[in-house]
Design an enzyme around this catalytic site. Sequence first.
Site, short mmCIF file in Angstrom:
data_model
loop_
_atom_site.label_atom_id
_atom_site.label_comp_id
_atom_site.label_asym_id
_atom_site.label_seq_id
_atom_site.Cartn_x
_atom_site.Cartn_y
_atom_site.Cartn_z
N SER A 14 0.86 -1.19 0.00
CA SER A 14 0.00 0.00 0.00
C SER A 14 0.89 1.24 0.00
O SER A 14 2.12 1.14 -0.01
CB SER A 14 -0.92 -0.01 1.22
OG SER A 14 -0.16 -0.06 2.39
N LEU A 16 1.47 3.43 -2.36
CA LEU A 16 2.25 3.66 -3.58
C LEU A 16 1.88 4.99 -4.24
O LEU A 16 2.54 5.43 -5.18
CB LEU A 16 2.04 2.52 -4.57
CG LEU A 16 2.65 1.18 -4.18
CD1 LEU A 16 2.31 0.13 -5.23
CD2 LEU A 16 4.16 1.28 -4.02
N GLY A 19 -3.58 7.62 -5.31
CA GLY A 19 -4.36 8.85 -5.34
C GLY A 19 -3.71 9.90 -6.24
O GLY A 19 -4.38 10.56 -7.03
N ILE A 20 -2.39 10.02 -6.11
CA ILE A 20 -1.64 10.99 -6.93
C ILE A 20 -1.70 10.58 -8.40
O ILE A 20 -1.84 11.40 -9.29
CB ILE A 20 -0.15 11.07 -6.47
CG1 ILE A 20 -0.05 11.36 -4.97
CG2 ILE A 20 0.64 12.05 -7.30
CD1 ILE A 20 -0.34 12.77 -4.59
N GLN A 193 5.00 -9.21 -11.21
CA GLN A 193 4.45 -10.37 -11.94
C GLN A 193 3.41 -11.09 -11.10
O GLN A 193 2.34 -11.46 -11.58
CB GLN A 193 5.57 -11.34 -12.30
CG GLN A 193 6.61 -10.78 -13.27
CD GLN A 193 7.77 -11.74 -13.47
OE1 GLN A 193 7.56 -12.94 -13.62
NE2 GLN A 193 8.98 -11.24 -13.46
N CYS A 381 -10.20 26.46 12.45
CA CYS A 381 -11.24 25.72 13.18
C CYS A 381 -10.90 25.65 14.67
O CYS A 381 -11.00 26.65 15.35
CB CYS A 381 -11.50 24.37 12.54
SG CYS A 381 -13.19 23.81 12.86
N HIS A 507 -12.67 25.65 7.12
CA HIS A 507 -11.40 25.07 6.67
C HIS A 507 -11.07 25.55 5.26
O HIS A 507 -11.47 24.91 4.28
CB HIS A 507 -11.51 23.54 6.64
CG HIS A 507 -11.61 22.91 7.99
ND1 HIS A 507 -10.52 22.41 8.66
CD2 HIS A 507 -12.68 22.72 8.79
CE1 HIS A 507 -10.92 21.91 9.83
NE2 HIS A 507 -12.22 22.09 9.94
N GLU A 509 -8.36 25.30 3.79
CA GLU A 509 -7.39 24.40 3.15
C GLU A 509 -8.03 23.39 2.19
O GLU A 509 -7.35 22.84 1.34
CB GLU A 509 -6.55 23.66 4.21
CG GLU A 509 -7.24 22.56 5.01
CD GLU A 509 -7.99 23.05 6.24
OE1 GLU A 509 -8.34 24.25 6.28
OE2 GLU A 509 -8.25 22.24 7.15
N1 GLN Z 1 -13.44 20.40 17.88
C1 GLN Z 1 -13.89 21.64 17.33
C2 GLN Z 1 -15.37 21.62 17.02
O1 GLN Z 1 -15.95 20.56 16.86
C3 GLN Z 1 -13.09 22.03 16.11
C4 GLN Z 1 -13.20 21.07 14.97
C5 GLN Z 1 -12.11 21.21 13.94
O2 GLN Z 1 -11.03 21.75 14.20
N2 GLN Z 1 -12.33 20.69 12.75
O3 GLN Z 1 -15.99 22.64 16.92
#
Ligand code: GLN
Length: 531
Positions: A14, A16, A19-20, A193, A381, A507, A509
Amino acid sequence: MNTKYIFVTGGVVSSLGKGIISASIGKLLQARGYSLTIQKFDPYINIDPGTLNPYEHGECYVTYDGMETDLDLGHYERFTGIRTTRDNSVTTGRIYKSVIDRERHGDYLGKTIQVVPHITDEIKRRIMREEDPTHYDFVITEVGGTIGDIESAPFMEAIRQLKWELGKDAVNIHLTYVPYLKAAGELKTKPTQHSVKELQSMGIQPDILILRTEKHLETAIRAKVASFCNVDLDCVVQSEDLPSIYEVPVNMQKQGLDTAILRKTGLLTTPTPSLGAWLTFLENLKTATEQVHIGLVGKYDLQDAYKSIRECLIQAAVYNHRKADIHFINSENITTENIADMLKGLDGIIICPGFGSRGIEGKIIAAQYTRTHDIPTFGICLGMQMMVIEFARNVLGYSDAHSKEIDENTPHNVIDIMEDQKNITNMGGTMRLGAYACELREGSRVREIYGEKMIQERHRHRYEFNNAFLSQYESNGMQCTGRNPESDLVEIVEIPDLKWYIGTQFHPEYSGTLLKPHPLFMDFIKTAIGR
Ligand code: GLN
């Protein structure tokens, strides 16, 4: 054109990087103008990875429509810029659940429900995306796990049937590993193989093989694999270790992986397109010599736990002509005595998301230190919640301020449980999940950064900023500059007097991609560089 189905499977070991590879295939076909989607089928029983510990499974990635999914979906989005949805992440648990629900409902009219055909039919239905009205030229399906696993057998049977039914419209790309034995000084193809034999024993003939390797494979080795595995030589591609995952599509394109896919699916093989802005990004990645040093204050000492944050930092750094030098700082080890030392030499700090009480006090100490020393700080968050608690304790004077998540009885519950979360007993998929609107205050830093008034960002939390304290925060210098227009929930806090001190309840990100880096990360990195 008929939709073409690509199945990406893995063998030998696994990790490897299926996903990329899947994301890279998506990128290359997209560069040729094809429409597509990429989905991940995971053979474990959990309904989704939302309840999994990051040590088990890395980051939990959240789609725009609020599904908690595997981190590979993050790669799909970062590489292609195509948004995934809840239909792009399927587990054995979800498959069984829908079959069992239907059985209880009486839909099978008295039949005995079996793995074949009922489970396999449900897998096929989802692979074919029968409920999705969108037409795709390509549907790429990555199957988690390694060939030969008991768990993945029903998925392999579904793929076998589909390959048989769809003929040229379906291809299997099998990813294996070619180890280098140092003592013998040799690269070994035997595991490959065996892996292909295993696949063939399930009735699947791979069309294309991708060999992961730490050393370059000469043509003779590829030719040997080709002839032993019944695969054309130009369909045996190697995937050498590269300094950046973003080089993988380029490397695959150089070897003609996309051309091979077109040929196998009976499409016209037109000249190879340039990857344009992607190549410019790689050029900038290579030529960036100076570093920007960023500290990740979190509790999971594992690369994959904060995957999307790391990738957003790497991307934003490149766009600012820097190399991101990311240091993990374990918040459990932070004390008021050592914090200065722990953050020494760093240009900016991320206070990471998370759940539960482990490492919380360290995050609060870090937030205090960076606030009082004006170090660019980005709280995400739980990280934002810790900024809020720190401010209550040390500026508003509530030394017992806390989040209800950690201290049920705190009189200064500046972070409280959301109203609609109070009676929840089922932990899976019940948080505030997915994209919500956020209105940015005129004149605020975030408004300037985003350049627009209304944004949509993805969430994953149960607790929220307690609006009962809002006016005290604002009159003392921490502004709530992002609010949900319907619920009034605070989504962003910032201290305008500082260089960069911003916390987001959402989030960001999850939505940064290579070609569209996230504005918050871009501005954060820019400020960190200027420090
Ligand atoms: N634990 C926090 C909440 O539930 C923050 C969650 C997180 O950072 N994704 O609000």
